[in-house]
Design a protein around this motif. Structure first.
Motif, PDB file in Angstrom:
ATOM      1  N   ILE A 106      13.690  -7.180  -5.858  1.00  0.00           N
ATOM      2  CA  ILE A 106      13.723  -8.563  -6.333  1.00  0.00           C
ATOM      3  C   ILE A 106      12.436  -9.287  -5.941  1.00  0.00           C
ATOM      4  O   ILE A 106      11.788  -9.922  -6.773  1.00  0.00           O
ATOM      5  N   PHE A 107      12.032  -9.158  -4.687  1.00  0.00           N
ATOM      6  CA  PHE A 107      10.815  -9.807  -4.196  1.00  0.00           C
ATOM      7  C   PHE A 107       9.578  -9.275  -4.911  1.00  0.00           C
ATOM      8  O   PHE A 107       8.683 -10.035  -5.286  1.00  0.00           O
ATOM      9  N   GLU A 108       9.537  -7.957  -5.139  1.00  0.00           N
ATOM     10  CA  GLU A 108       8.400  -7.317  -5.807  1.00  0.00           C
ATOM     11  C   GLU A 108       8.198  -7.858  -7.215  1.00  0.00           C
ATOM     12  O   GLU A 108       7.088  -7.840  -7.741  1.00  0.00           O
ATOM     13  N   ASN A 109       9.253  -8.341  -7.819  1.00  0.00           N
ATOM     14  CA  ASN A 109       9.173  -8.831  -9.197  1.00  0.00           C
ATOM     15  C   ASN A 109       9.067 -10.340  -9.303  1.00  0.00           C
ATOM     16  O   ASN A 109       9.299 -10.910 -10.369  1.00  0.00           O
ATOM     17  N   THR A 110       8.682 -10.979  -8.204  1.00  0.00           N
ATOM     18  CA  THR A 110       8.369 -12.404  -8.254  1.00  0.00           C
ATOM     19  C   THR A 110       6.920 -12.567  -8.714  1.00  0.00           C
ATOM     20  O   THR A 110       6.103 -11.650  -8.554  1.00  0.00           O
ATOM     21  N   ASP A 111       6.600 -13.705  -9.259  1.00  0.00           N
ATOM     22  CA  ASP A 111       5.227 -13.958  -9.711  1.00  0.00           C
ATOM     23  C   ASP A 111       4.235 -13.807  -8.567  1.00  0.00           C
ATOM     24  O   ASP A 111       3.129 -13.283  -8.759  1.00  0.00           O
ATOM     25  N   MET A 112       4.614 -14.236  -7.372  1.00  0.00           N
ATOM     26  CA  MET A 112       3.720 -14.153  -6.223  1.00  0.00           C
ATOM     27  C   MET A 112       3.288 -12.708  -5.947  1.00  0.00           C
ATOM     28  O   MET A 112       2.102 -12.424  -5.781  1.00  0.00           O
ATOM     29  N   VAL A 113       4.246 -11.784  -5.917  1.00  0.00           N
ATOM     30  CA  VAL A 113       3.916 -10.395  -5.602  1.00  0.00           C
ATOM     31  C   VAL A 113       3.226  -9.724  -6.780  1.00  0.00           C
ATOM     32  O   VAL A 113       2.266  -8.972  -6.598  1.00  0.00           O
ATOM     33  N   ILE A 114       3.673 -10.012  -7.995  1.00  0.00           N
ATOM     34  CA  ILE A 114       3.011  -9.435  -9.178  1.00  0.00           C
ATOM     35  C   ILE A 114       1.542  -9.849  -9.189  1.00  0.00           C
ATOM     36  O   ILE A 114       0.649  -9.013  -9.404  1.00  0.00           O
ATOM     37  N   TYR A 117      -0.395  -7.915  -6.524  1.00  0.00           N
ATOM     38  CA  TYR A 117      -0.734  -6.568  -6.989  1.00  0.00           C
ATOM     39  C   TYR A 117      -1.963  -6.612  -7.888  1.00  0.00           C
ATOM     40  O   TYR A 117      -2.855  -5.775  -7.787  1.00  0.00           O
ATOM     41  N   ARG A 118      -2.007  -7.573  -8.791  1.00  0.00           N
ATOM     42  CA  ARG A 118      -3.137  -7.669  -9.716  1.00  0.00           C
ATOM     43  C   ARG A 118      -4.440  -7.969  -8.988  1.00  0.00           C
ATOM     44  O   ARG A 118      -5.495  -7.471  -9.359  1.00  0.00           O
ATOM     45  N   GLU A 119      -4.380  -8.829  -7.958  1.00  0.00           N
ATOM     46  CA  GLU A 119      -5.590  -9.233  -7.246  1.00  0.00           C
ATOM     47  C   GLU A 119      -6.082  -8.173  -6.263  1.00  0.00           C
ATOM     48  O   GLU A 119      -7.274  -7.938  -6.155  1.00  0.00           O
ATOM     49  N   ALA A 120      -5.166  -7.559  -5.530  1.00  0.00           N
ATOM     50  CA  ALA A 120      -5.551  -6.741  -4.393  1.00  0.00           C
ATOM     51  C   ALA A 120      -5.526  -5.247  -4.647  1.00  0.00           C
ATOM     52  O   ALA A 120      -6.051  -4.480  -3.851  1.00  0.00           O
ATOM     53  N   THR A 121      -4.921  -4.809  -5.736  1.00  0.00           N
ATOM     54  CA  THR A 121      -4.809  -3.374  -5.975  1.00  0.00           C
ATOM     55  C   THR A 121      -5.434  -3.030  -7.322  1.00  0.00           C
ATOM     56  O   THR A 121      -5.948  -3.892  -8.021  1.00  0.00           O
ATOM     57  N   ILE A 122      -5.315  -1.745  -7.673  1.00  0.00           N
ATOM     58  CA  ILE A 122      -5.865  -1.302  -8.956  1.00  0.00           C
ATOM     59  C   ILE A 122      -4.919  -1.594 -10.115  1.00  0.00           C
ATOM     60  O   ILE A 122      -5.232  -1.305 -11.255  1.00  0.00           O
ATOM     61  N   ALA A 123      -3.772  -2.203  -9.835  1.00  0.00           N
ATOM     62  CA  ALA A 123      -2.767  -2.488 -10.865  1.00  0.00           C
ATOM     63  C   ALA A 123      -3.108  -3.774 -11.610  1.00  0.00           C
ATOM     64  O   ALA A 123      -2.359  -4.729 -11.611  1.00  0.00           O
ATOM     65  N   LEU A 124      -4.256  -3.785 -12.275  1.00  0.00           N
ATOM     66  CA  LEU A 124      -4.758  -5.005 -12.910  1.00  0.00           C
ATOM     67  C   LEU A 124      -3.827  -5.529 -13.993  1.00  0.00           C
ATOM     68  O   LEU A 124      -3.673  -6.728 -14.146  1.00  0.00           O
ATOM     69  N   GLY A 125      -3.200  -4.638 -14.758  1.00  0.00           N
ATOM     70  CA  GLY A 125      -2.342  -5.077 -15.853  1.00  0.00           C
ATOM     71  C   GLY A 125      -0.874  -5.089 -15.490  1.00  0.00           C
ATOM     72  O   GLY A 125      -0.020  -5.199 -16.368  1.00  0.00           O
ATOM     73  N   TYR A 126      -0.551  -4.989 -14.212  1.00  0.00           N
ATOM     74  CA  TYR A 126       0.848  -4.915 -13.774  1.00  0.00           C
ATOM     75  C   TYR A 126       1.579  -6.203 -14.129  1.00  0.00           C
ATOM     76  O   TYR A 126       1.111  -7.295 -13.838  1.00  0.00           O
ATOM     77  N   THR A 127       2.731  -6.056 -14.766  1.00  0.00           N
ATOM     78  CA  THR A 127       3.527  -7.221 -15.159  1.00  0.00           C
ATOM     79  C   THR A 127       4.907  -7.222 -14.505  1.00  0.00           C
ATOM     80  O   THR A 127       5.754  -8.042 -14.854  1.00  0.00           O
ATOM     81  N   GLY A 128       5.128  -6.319 -13.582  1.00  0.00           N
ATOM     82  CA  GLY A 128       6.430  -6.204 -12.940  1.00  0.00           C
ATOM     83  C   GLY A 128       7.219  -5.044 -13.523  1.00  0.00           C
ATOM     84  O   GLY A 128       6.807  -4.413 -14.493  1.00  0.00           O
ATOM     85  N   ASP A 129       8.347  -4.771 -12.898  1.00  0.00           N
ATOM     86  CA  ASP A 129       9.183  -3.643 -13.303  1.00  0.00           C
ATOM     87  C   ASP A 129      10.228  -4.089 -14.315  1.00  0.00           C
ATOM     88  O   ASP A 129      10.675  -5.237 -14.295  1.00  0.00           O
ATOM     89  N   SER A 130      10.651  -3.150 -15.150  1.00  0.00           N
ATOM     90  CA  SER A 130      11.847  -3.410 -15.957  1.00  0.00           C
ATOM     91  C   SER A 130      13.052  -3.300 -15.026  1.00  0.00           C
ATOM     92  O   SER A 130      12.973  -2.710 -13.939  1.00  0.00           O
TER      93      SER A 130
END
Length: 196
Positions: A106-114, A117-130
């Motif tokens: 649940i926390f991982e799929n908040t805008d803050m964590v998404i 991920y985009r800022e600090a990792t290589i997951a530039l296009g990450y939009t969260g999990d289904s």
């Protein structure tokens, strides 16, 4: 750590704990839907495996390279709860692990964590999990938990190291690097990860 699945427990039977766990997972799925997460991939299909991490399918289907991390979560939760709560029945420890894993999903799929991920990792296009992927992640944690409960400690450790090395080699990411880059991003690691 001794195997304790067959150990007798006072109170509920293991199947009752599994039913409660299933209800907890369903509640987590309902919360994710309420948060606006997509039930399945927006592509409209459900795949058993997605091996491409730099694709819009990643974290949208049943399994992907990050499934290995969720199995390791199960290993870790079994070990931690065995150390701090071994007097509790294994079913109660499983429910504690499900609470932690579901809370993370649940926390991982908040805008803050998404955004993190985009800022600090290589997951530039990450939009969260289904929601399907999140539920699958929780179920694979449960699988890892039971694997750790049934096998010798050395085998669980060897498998965790193997999973970390395999994911690190194939996708240049794994549980350890994921934690590092979320908490203390290093440009050198991000550069190496982006060199795929």
């Amino acid at each position: 750590m001794p195997t304790d699945i067959a150990a007798s427990s006072k109170g509920l039977k293991l199947r009752h704990y599994l039913l409660i766990g299933a209800l907890m997972i369903a509640a987590a799925a309902a919360i994710l839907l309420w948060m606006g997460r997509n039930p399945i991939c927006t592509c409209g299909t459900i795949k058993l495996w997605v091996g491409e991490t730099n694709s819009s399918d990643n974290s949208q289907h049943i399994t992907d390279w990050y499934t290995l991390s969720h199995i390791i979560h199960g290993f870790l939760f079994y070990g931690i709860f065995w150390l701090v709560a071994r007097r509790l029945p294994i079913g109660q420890r499983l429910l504690m692990a499900i609470v932690v894993e579901a809370a993370w999903e649940i926390f991982e799929n908040t805008d803050m964590v998404i955004n993190r991920y985009r800022e600090a990792t290589i997951a530039l296009g990450y939009t969260g999990d289904s929601v399907l992927n999140s539920v699958s992640d929780i179920l694979f944690m449960v699988l890892g938990f039971f694997f750790a409960a049934r096998t010798p400690l050395w085998l669980t450790i060897v498998l965790a190291i193997f999973f970390e090395l395999l994911a690190g080699w194939v996708i240049r990411d794994n549980l350890s690097l994921n934690i590092l880059m979320l908490l203390y991003p290093l440009d050198a690691v991000k550069t190496w990860q982006g060199g795929m």
